[in-house]
Each structure stands twice: as C-alpha cells, then as structure tokens.
Design a protein around this motif. Sequence first.
Motif, PDB file in Angstrom:
ATOM      1  N   GLY A 192      -0.698  -6.663  -4.806  1.00 44.43           N
ATOM      2  CA  GLY A 192      -0.941  -5.283  -5.237  1.00 44.43           C
ATOM      3  C   GLY A 192       0.047  -4.338  -4.575  1.00 44.43           C
ATOM      4  N   ALA A 193      -0.259  -3.034  -4.589  1.00 45.96           N
ATOM      5  CA  ALA A 193       0.649  -2.028  -4.014  1.00 45.96           C
ATOM      6  C   ALA A 193       0.785  -2.276  -2.519  1.00 45.96           C
ATOM      7  N   HIS A 194       2.012  -2.500  -2.077  1.00 44.99           N
ATOM      8  CA  HIS A 194       2.249  -2.737  -0.654  1.00 44.99           C
ATOM      9  C   HIS A 194       3.716  -2.482  -0.329  1.00 44.99           C
ATOM     10  N   LEU A 195       4.029  -2.444   0.949  1.00 43.52           N
ATOM     11  CA  LEU A 195       5.416  -2.374   1.404  1.00 43.52           C
ATOM     12  C   LEU A 195       5.759  -3.699   2.075  1.00 43.52           C
ATOM     13  N   HIS A 196       6.875  -4.296   1.663  1.00 43.38           N
ATOM     14  CA  HIS A 196       7.406  -5.502   2.315  1.00 43.38           C
ATOM     15  C   HIS A 196       8.579  -5.021   3.172  1.00 43.38           C
ATOM     16  N   LEU A 197       8.410  -5.088   4.491  1.00 46.65           N
ATOM     17  CA  LEU A 197       9.430  -4.567   5.410  1.00 46.65           C
ATOM     18  C   LEU A 197      10.132  -5.708   6.146  1.00 46.65           C
ATOM     19  N   GLU A 198      11.461  -5.718   6.026  1.00 50.52           N
ATOM     20  CA  GLU A 198      12.258  -6.669   6.808  1.00 50.52           C
ATOM     21  C   GLU A 198      13.133  -5.880   7.767  1.00 50.52           C
ATOM     22  N   ALA A 219       9.035 -11.161   7.353  1.00 49.68           N
ATOM     23  CA  ALA A 219       8.827  -9.746   7.030  1.00 49.68           C
ATOM     24  C   ALA A 219       7.394  -9.399   7.395  1.00 49.68           C
ATOM     25  N   VAL A 220       7.082  -8.108   7.349  1.00 50.26           N
ATOM     26  CA  VAL A 220       5.689  -7.681   7.518  1.00 50.26           C
ATOM     27  C   VAL A 220       5.289  -6.947   6.250  1.00 50.26           C
ATOM     28  N   ASP A 221       4.127  -7.297   5.698  1.00 45.82           N
ATOM     29  CA  ASP A 221       3.627  -6.612   4.509  1.00 45.82           C
ATOM     30  C   ASP A 221       2.525  -5.638   4.903  1.00 45.82           C
ATOM     31  N   PHE A 222       2.686  -4.401   4.442  1.00 42.67           N
ATOM     32  CA  PHE A 222       1.702  -3.353   4.718  1.00 42.67           C
ATOM     33  C   PHE A 222       0.930  -3.082   3.430  1.00 42.67           C
ATOM     34  N   GLN A 240      10.938   9.913   8.444  1.00 44.49           N
ATOM     35  CA  GLN A 240      11.239  10.679   7.226  1.00 44.49           C
ATOM     36  C   GLN A 240      10.773   9.921   5.981  1.00 44.49           C
ATOM     37  N   LEU A 241      10.161  10.646   5.041  1.00 36.49           N
ATOM     38  CA  LEU A 241       9.691  10.048   3.794  1.00 36.49           C
ATOM     39  C   LEU A 241      10.877   9.539   2.975  1.00 36.49           C
ATOM     40  N   ILE A 242      10.842   8.267   2.566  1.00 34.41           N
ATOM     41  CA  ILE A 242      11.943   7.719   1.758  1.00 34.41           C
ATOM     42  C   ILE A 242      11.467   7.252   0.379  1.00 34.41           C
ATOM     43  N   GLY A 243      10.175   6.986   0.226  1.00 39.93           N
ATOM     44  CA  GLY A 243       9.668   6.520  -1.065  1.00 39.93           C
ATOM     45  C   GLY A 243       8.177   6.254  -0.993  1.00 39.93           C
ATOM     46  N   THR A 244       7.661   5.573  -2.009  1.00 43.10           N
ATOM     47  CA  THR A 244       6.233   5.240  -2.022  1.00 43.10           C
ATOM     48  C   THR A 244       6.052   3.761  -2.376  1.00 43.10           C
ATOM     49  N   ALA A 245       4.927   3.210  -1.967  1.00 35.62           N
ATOM     50  CA  ALA A 245       4.657   1.781  -2.176  1.00 35.62           C
ATOM     51  C   ALA A 245       4.142   1.532  -3.589  1.00 35.62           C
ATOM     52  N   SER A 246       4.443   0.321  -4.088  1.00 32.61           N
ATOM     53  CA  SER A 246       3.928  -0.056  -5.409  1.00 32.61           C
ATOM     54  C   SER A 246       3.780  -1.579  -5.457  1.00 32.61           C
ATOM     55  N   ASP A 247       3.549  -2.096  -6.656  1.00 30.46           N
ATOM     56  CA  ASP A 247       3.483  -3.564  -6.796  1.00 30.46           C
ATOM     57  C   ASP A 247       4.699  -4.060  -7.580  1.00 30.46           C
ATOM     58  N   SER A 248       5.849  -3.397  -7.361  1.00 33.93           N
ATOM     59  CA  SER A 248       7.045  -3.688  -8.165  1.00 33.93           C
ATOM     60  C   SER A 248       7.736  -4.999  -7.805  1.00 33.93           C
ATOM     61  N   MET A 249       7.346  -5.619  -6.693  1.00 38.21           N
ATOM     62  CA  MET A 249       8.022  -6.845  -6.238  1.00 38.21           C
ATOM     63  C   MET A 249       7.326  -8.071  -6.848  1.00 38.21           C
TER      64      MET A 249
END
Length: 198
Positions: free
Chosen positions: A173-179, A94-97, A157-166
């Motif tokens: 911290g707050a990031h997006l994990h994209l697979e 995956a790539v983490d942003f 298109q906006l689908i959501g926002t990043a957080s540290d929920s994972m």
Amino acid sequence: MNKTNSQPQKKRTLYTCIYALIIGLVILACAIIIATISTQRGKTNQEVGGSEDLVEVSGSSYVVPMFGATVCKDYSSTKLQFNNSLKQWEIHKAVDFLVGEDANVAAIHNGTVSKVYKNHLEGTVIVIAHSNGLESIYKSLSENVKVKVGDVVSAGQLIGTASDSMAEEQAMGAHLHLEIHLNGDPVDPNNYLSLGNK
Ligand SMILES: [Zn+2]
C-alpha cells in the motif's frame, strides 16, 4: 457481652481488608498486563518521525523522513524477507515506512536533488546527493513531487508524498521505500536515523 459483640465486628473488618487486598492485587495485575502489551506493540509497530528524532552523526543532522509512520519492513543485508508483491524472498537493503496515502516525505539531510524519475517497478523516485558521499533515495512516491533536479534541499524539507506507485512493493500500500547509499553501496538507514526499532 462486649466481647461477643466485638467478634463479628472484627471478622467484618478482616473480610473488608482481605477484599481490599484482592481488589488491589487485581488492579495491579491489570496494570502490569496493559503495560506489557503496550511495550510489545511499541516494539513491533514503532511510530517514527518528528523533530525530536533529529540525530547527529559526525556533526551532521539527519531527520526521519516521515511523521507518525511505522517501519513495516526494515533493512537487512543478510536476512531474507518475504516480498508479498513479487511473492518471493529477497534481501531488503532499505527501510519501508508505512503511512496513509499522500503523507508527506521530507529530505533526511541537507543536499542537492540529483535525480527525479519514474518507472513501473520503483514508482516515482527522488535521489538526493549529500556532501559526504551519501545519497538518499526515496521510492514509491506520488507523481506530484515538490522538487526538481538541481534543487538544494535542507534536512526536514518537504520533497513529495507517499503512494503505492512502486510495483515491486505494491501489496504494502502507500509507503515510502528509503535507501541510503554510501559511495554507491546500500547502507543501513538505522545508522543515520533514530527509528527506535532496534
Ligand atoms: Zn522497500
């Protein structure tokens, strides 16, 4: 008489030239050092996102899902990378942003939302099915997602926002994990997105 007067004058001119040359060289050296440092920083802390990053892959358009984010953990199917949250080495397909809390996350490609769910390890997750056997999976989102199952979304298109929920990657911290999955198997997002870090 004239000759004796012009000697110190010549010497002064010579010294002035030497000083000017030295100052010039120092400025040049500083410029080279600054340019080298900023290039190095660009390589390790690459900012991504924005409409200029639109990439055409086989006639389809893909966009980087975040604006102004940095890639803090890249995809690798072979290299072990340390997970600071689980305190163990892992393969990260995956790539983490990395971004600030509540930064916007956009769909990378046109498609239909196929899943929206939440669990402790992955946080809030959105899955978008694309027409070409691809799926994009967005993990570590905030709970207040902007789409629901069945929604048709377009690239950017906006689908959501990043957080540290994972929980698996909470130390980041707050990031997006994209697979990105192709026919169910993880593939390298760098093949579809212009992340500039390769
Ligand atoms: Zn990750």
